[in-house]
Design an enzyme around this catalytic site. Structure first.
Site, PDB file in Angstrom:
ATOM      1  N   HIS A  96       0.593  -3.214   9.223  1.00 55.69           N
ATOM      2  CA  HIS A  96       2.146  -3.535   9.022  1.00 55.69           C
ATOM      3  C   HIS A  96       3.127  -2.979  10.172  1.00 55.69           C
ATOM      4  O   HIS A  96       2.774  -1.997  10.920  1.00 55.69           O
ATOM      5  CB  HIS A  96       2.351  -2.644   7.624  1.00 55.69           C
ATOM      6  N   HIS A 103       0.723  -1.003   0.107  1.00 54.88           N
ATOM      7  CA  HIS A 103      -0.284   0.078   0.037  1.00 54.88           C
ATOM      8  C   HIS A 103       0.713   1.286   0.047  1.00 54.88           C
ATOM      9  O   HIS A 103       0.566   2.403  -0.619  1.00 54.88           O
ATOM     10  CB  HIS A 103      -1.052  -0.058   1.357  1.00 54.88           C
ATOM     11  N   ASP A 161       8.229  -1.949   7.806  1.00 55.37           N
ATOM     12  CA  ASP A 161       7.559  -2.196   6.355  1.00 55.37           C
ATOM     13  C   ASP A 161       7.327  -0.790   5.690  1.00 55.37           C
ATOM     14  O   ASP A 161       7.496  -0.642   4.582  1.00 55.37           O
ATOM     15  CB  ASP A 161       6.394  -3.040   6.646  1.00 55.37           C
TER      16      ASP A 161
END
Length: 442
Positions: free
Chosen positions: A347, A304, A351
């Protein structure tokens, strides 16, 4: 501007006491202008007070105008003092230079072309003057591409490359979901952000909504950008490369889930049909949770964040500085979307950080190489050896892609008809005014 540019009758001082009345505009070709033509040009702009300094004292003709810089107006022998006069003169000189942009193609200095030197009037291409853009953009396209042959084929190849990476990554997401560590045996790793910020359940869906909004904005830019085919090719190449790296990192090391709220239970691989069904769902809906997709194990690094960052950089890179509000909103969506991903505890912080850093650096390095004209020379084989895909995609690009927008088809048909009608009406109106002035003089 019409009143100012059409004032052609004025007195010019040539010598001590001689006066000439100018009624005709200078000839169209600036290169062939004499000092008398320059005097006519200055008179038509209501800048007659500089005729003596330009024409009589310094003998400035058309060729000299095309070679002038702003510093020439400030320094000796012209030494113009008032800032207002300097800016007015320089504005009109730049317009002349831009209308005769083909004049600069005679220079073999490639460095001057690619570095947007003060000799070439390339920065005027980003202004809003329609007449200036018309003449410059036609010439600019000749310098962007060495040849137009094969450009669409390259973009299609980049699409196939991104498509294959998308298929591969979706399959790897099925694999890592089946081998995600059990949360009872492997609890979430310590994280400075996640351990101190309470979880917001709706935050992840909002971050995906921001991705959709930025993606829509990027599609609109592609629709109106003149060089959309290059932008789309670079987007596919960068996106495919980054997601391929992501598939490798999440395959080689399986991190534990970042929060106990994630109900991630390792599944058996199942039959080929079950694996294919899970892969197809992830691929079609691009792993978005707003479409009901829940995947686990694909933590290093955040996909994302990759999409947020890549879309942000494409939006800001391929729009002019006039779109500063869009640039601010794009960066806001990028940063705020990353915060929402962390707030949802979907996350780890590392990350998100690595995804942003890697995406932004690859975007910067790719465009730095693409905009470096020296690396595109035939004698330099380093790019084709170390970066064969980049060399294939960018070998015909000679300079930085200018942000030129045009009306897309079929709207261009309506725009062209309207523009032609306006031009016809303007010419007719000009001819009528000219006829009326001649009658009054008679």
């Amino acid at each position: 501007m019409m009143n100012e540019s059409n004032t052609l009758t004025t007195t010019i001082f040539t010598g001590n006491s001689n006066h000439d009345i100018i009624k005709d505009p200078p000839t169209p070709s600036v290169i062939s202008w004499t000092t008398d033509d320059v005097a006519k040009w200055l008179a038509s702009l209501n800048l007659s007070k500089f005729i003596d300094k330009f024409c009589t004292e310094n003998g400035i003709d058309g060729l000299t105008l095309l070679l002038m810089k702003e510093d020439d107006l400030k320094q000796s022998p012209l030494s113009i003092k008032r800032l207002c006069d300097i800016k007015k003169l320089w504005y009109h000189i730049r317009l002349l230079q831009c209308k005769h942009n083909d004049f600069y193609s005679n220079f073999d200095n490639e460095t001057a072309k690619h570095n947007h030197s003060s000799l070439s009037p390339t920065h005027l291409l980003e202004t809003n003057f329609h007449n200036t853009q018309c003449s410059c953009h036609i010439n600019k396209e000749k310098t962007v591409f060495k040849t137009l042959k094969g450009e669409k084929r390259k973009t299609f190849a980049s699409f196939i490359y991104a498509l294959i990476i998308g298929i591969w990554t979706s399959f790897i997401m099925v694999v890592v979901h089946n081998r995600v560590p059990n949360v009872q045996k492997y609890p979430p790793l310590p994280d400075l952000f996640l351990d101190n910020i309470p979880r917001i359940s709706w935050a992840f869906a909002v971050s995906e909504f921001l991705i959709v909004v930025m993606g829509t904005a990027f599609l609109l830019i592609l629709m109106f950008h003149k060089y959309w085919i290059v932008i789309l090719r670079r987007f596919f190449a960068l996106g495919g490369t980054i997601f391929f790296l992501r598939s490798i990192t999440m395959l080689v090391t399986s991190l534990s889930v970042p929060g106990p709220h994630l109900e991630c239970i390792p599944e058996q691989y199942g039959t080929t049909r079950e694996i294919f069904s899970r892969w197809l769902q992830i691929f079609i809906f691009q792993g978005l949770s707003i479409h009901g997709i829940r995947s686990c194990g694909d933590y290093m690094f955040s996909g994302h964040t990759v999409m947020l960052t890549l879309l942000n950089h494409c939006i800001t890179e391929y729009t002019t500085s006039d779109f500063y509000v869009i640039h601010l909103l794009s960066w806001f969506c990028n940063i705020f979307g990353m915060v929402l991903i962390l707030a949802a505890h979907e996350h780890y912080s590392i990350d998100v950080f690595i995804a942003f850093f890697l995406t932004s650096r690859l975007f910067l390095y790719y465009h730095s190489l693409a905009n470096n004209a020296v690396l595109h020379s035939v004698s330099d084989n380093r790019l084709s050896i170390w970066f064969p895909m980049f060399s294939y995609f960018e070998k015909n690009i000679q300079c930085m892609v200018p942000n030129v927008f045009r009306i897309p088809w079929p709207l261009s048909l309506i725009y062209s008809n309207t523009d032609d009608q306006e031009a016809t009406n303007s010419i007719a109106e000009f001819n009528n005014d000219k006829s009326n002035r001649q009658r009054k003089q008679q």
